[in-house]
Design a protein around this motif. Structure first.
Motif, PDB file in Angstrom:
ATOM      1  N   GLN A 216      16.761  81.311  23.377  1.00  0.00           N
ATOM      2  CA  GLN A 216      16.801  82.751  23.143  1.00  0.00           C
ATOM      3  C   GLN A 216      18.123  83.170  22.509  1.00  0.00           C
ATOM      4  N   THR A 217      18.117  84.352  21.925  1.00  0.00           N
ATOM      5  CA  THR A 217      19.324  84.940  21.344  1.00  0.00           C
ATOM      6  C   THR A 217      19.231  86.449  21.495  1.00  0.00           C
ATOM      7  N   LEU A 218      20.358  87.110  21.439  1.00  0.00           N
ATOM      8  CA  LEU A 218      20.366  88.572  21.468  1.00  0.00           C
ATOM      9  C   LEU A 218      20.456  89.068  20.036  1.00  0.00           C
ATOM     10  N   TYR A 219      19.384  89.698  19.554  1.00  0.00           N
ATOM     11  CA  TYR A 219      19.343  90.251  18.199  1.00  0.00           C
ATOM     12  C   TYR A 219      19.954  91.646  18.222  1.00  0.00           C
ATOM     13  N   LEU A 220      20.915  91.866  17.320  1.00  0.00           N
ATOM     14  CA  LEU A 220      21.596  93.165  17.244  1.00  0.00           C
ATOM     15  C   LEU A 220      21.613  93.654  15.799  1.00  0.00           C
ATOM     16  N   ASN A 221      21.203  94.895  15.603  1.00  0.00           N
ATOM     17  CA  ASN A 221      21.268  95.503  14.272  1.00  0.00           C
ATOM     18  C   ASN A 221      22.056  96.804  14.394  1.00  0.00           C
ATOM     19  N   SER A 222      23.101  96.934  13.589  1.00  0.00           N
ATOM     20  CA  SER A 222      24.018  98.076  13.705  1.00  0.00           C
ATOM     21  C   SER A 222      23.482  99.373  13.117  1.00  0.00           C
ATOM     22  N   GLY A 223      22.313  99.326  12.458  1.00  0.00           N
ATOM     23  CA  GLY A 223      21.724 100.562  11.947  1.00  0.00           C
ATOM     24  C   GLY A 223      22.393 101.070  10.681  1.00  0.00           C
ATOM     25  N   ASP A 224      22.739 102.347  10.638  1.00  0.00           N
ATOM     26  CA  ASP A 224      23.280 102.933   9.406  1.00  0.00           C
ATOM     27  C   ASP A 224      23.984 104.255   9.695  1.00  0.00           C
ATOM     28  N   TRP A 225      24.646 104.787   8.634  1.00  0.00           N
ATOM     29  CA  TRP A 225      25.286 106.101   8.713  1.00  0.00           C
ATOM     30  C   TRP A 225      24.725 107.032   7.645  1.00  0.00           C
ATOM     31  N   THR A 226      23.437 106.851   7.346  1.00  0.00           N
ATOM     32  CA  THR A 226      22.731 107.773   6.454  1.00  0.00           C
ATOM     33  C   THR A 226      21.683 108.572   7.222  1.00  0.00           C
ATOM     34  N   GLU A 227      21.125 107.966   8.290  1.00  0.00           N
ATOM     35  CA  GLU A 227      20.120 108.660   9.095  1.00  0.00           C
ATOM     36  C   GLU A 227      20.334 108.515  10.600  1.00  0.00           C
ATOM     37  N   HIS A 228      20.630 107.295  11.048  1.00  0.00           N
ATOM     38  CA  HIS A 228      20.665 107.045  12.486  1.00  0.00           C
ATOM     39  C   HIS A 228      22.047 107.219  13.114  1.00  0.00           C
ATOM     40  N   PHE A 229      23.114 107.020  12.340  1.00  0.00           N
ATOM     41  CA  PHE A 229      24.495 107.201  12.798  1.00  0.00           C
ATOM     42  C   PHE A 229      24.772 106.352  14.054  1.00  0.00           C
ATOM     43  N   THR A 230      24.693 105.051  13.883  1.00  0.00           N
ATOM     44  CA  THR A 230      24.825 104.128  15.006  1.00  0.00           C
ATOM     45  C   THR A 230      25.888 103.071  14.741  1.00  0.00           C
ATOM     46  N   ALA A 231      26.351 102.471  15.812  1.00  0.00           N
ATOM     47  CA  ALA A 231      27.327 101.385  15.738  1.00  0.00           C
ATOM     48  C   ALA A 231      27.083 100.451  16.914  1.00  0.00           C
ATOM     49  N   LEU A 232      27.571  99.238  16.803  1.00  0.00           N
ATOM     50  CA  LEU A 232      27.517  98.290  17.907  1.00  0.00           C
ATOM     51  C   LEU A 232      28.910  98.178  18.507  1.00  0.00           C
ATOM     52  N   GLU A 233      28.997  98.232  19.816  1.00  0.00           N
ATOM     53  CA  GLU A 233      30.275  98.145  20.503  1.00  0.00           C
ATOM     54  C   GLU A 233      30.238  97.003  21.522  1.00  0.00           C
TER      55      GLU A 233
END
Length: 279
Positions: A216-233
């Motif tokens: 297994q692995t942890l899949y992470l997607n940081s998204g975007d700053w055009t619609e979702h305004f997300t970040a990974l911390e």
């Protein structure tokens, strides 16, 4: 005001230089954190749509903020994407605390994390780049229309609506394409023994454990700053998907230097970078 201290912060798909970019929100977010590592996971500057006639002060201030963070000791890792693939010719370059790479593997608290933008797994990008660019232009215009309509709705006191997101979600093969993208990336991460796989590109923020018979692995997607305004911390040995519009840890705005910033300042900075690259 006390800033939140974090081990790692990952942002991607900012698309500076386009109407769809929400630079002010990103600037607010960057002003509320103090990370040890800031990973810019592709498509930070949109070279496909770059126009020297359109590069607002807020967009330039984001670049200045990142450079200031690097000057203050933050390690900035710029991973190239398809919209800023012009920087791939500088891959392997490091100036001060800023480095440019095409991918990165980090050891984090005894676990291996694989970072890359994700466009190398996008068939539409690899096999039909001209079509991808055309789609990018259409998406840019859709975001601009979305911004105008939301401004009108806000003035009328009504709820905002994302036309671009609705259209994307209504495409029959959209969810299938995203699932395939996630599956391919996760399977490769598992086969190579990576505990985390971190990407961007598809503007679909997510954090989910992916499993196969091999592990297994942890899949992470940081998204975007055009619609979702997300970040990974990353902090306290765990990952968190930060959402600007929903997170209780609301960012605050710290006054920045209000001196005039123009496109010529950006061009000058790029020129200096190129000169140092050839030294």
């Amino acid at each position: 005001m006390i800033k939140r201290k974090l081990e790692i912060v990952v942002i991607s798909d900012v698309h500076l230089g386009t109407n769809g970019c929400h630079a002010k929100k990103l600037l607010n977010y960057l002003n509320c954190i103090t990370p040890k590592k800031l990973i810019l996971n592709g498509d930070i500057i949109d070279a496909w749509q770059f126009n020297k006639q359109y590069f607002p002060k807020q967009h330039l201030k984001v670049i200045k903020k990142i450079m200031d963070m690097a000057a203050d000791g933050v390690e900035v890792i710029y991973i190239t994407g398809n919209h800023d693939d012009i920087l791939r010719k500088f891959s392997g370059t490091a100036i001060g605390n800023i480095s440019i790479v095409d991918k990165k593997v980090l050891k984090i608290d005894g676990k291996e994390a694989w970072f890359f933008h994700g466009d190398v797994f996008d068939i539409s990008i690899q096999n039909a780049k001209w079509l991808a660019r055309l789609g990018s232009f259409g998406y840019k215009m859709l975001l601009l229309l979305n911004k105008w309509s939301n401004s009108l709705l806000e003035n009328l006191g009504k709820e905002k609506f994302s036309k671009s997101n609705k259209i994307k979600n209504s495409i029959v093969n959209s969810s299938k394409t995203i699932n395939t993208f996630e599956k391919v990336i996760s399977n490769l991460a598992i086969e190579n023994g990576y505990d985390y796989v971190i990407c961007g590109h598809i503007h679909h923020p997510k954090m989910e454990i992916k499993e196969t018979k091999k592990g297994q692995t942890l899949y992470l997607n940081s998204g975007d700053w055009t619609e979702h305004f997300t970040a990974l911390e990353y902090q306290f040995k765990r990952w968190k998907l930060y959402q600007y519009n929903k997170d209780k840890l609301a960012p605050f705005f710290v006054d920045e230097d209000e001196s005039d910033l123009h496109v010529k300042d950006l061009i000058a900075a790029i020129t200096v970078f190129k000169q140092e690259k050839h030294l």
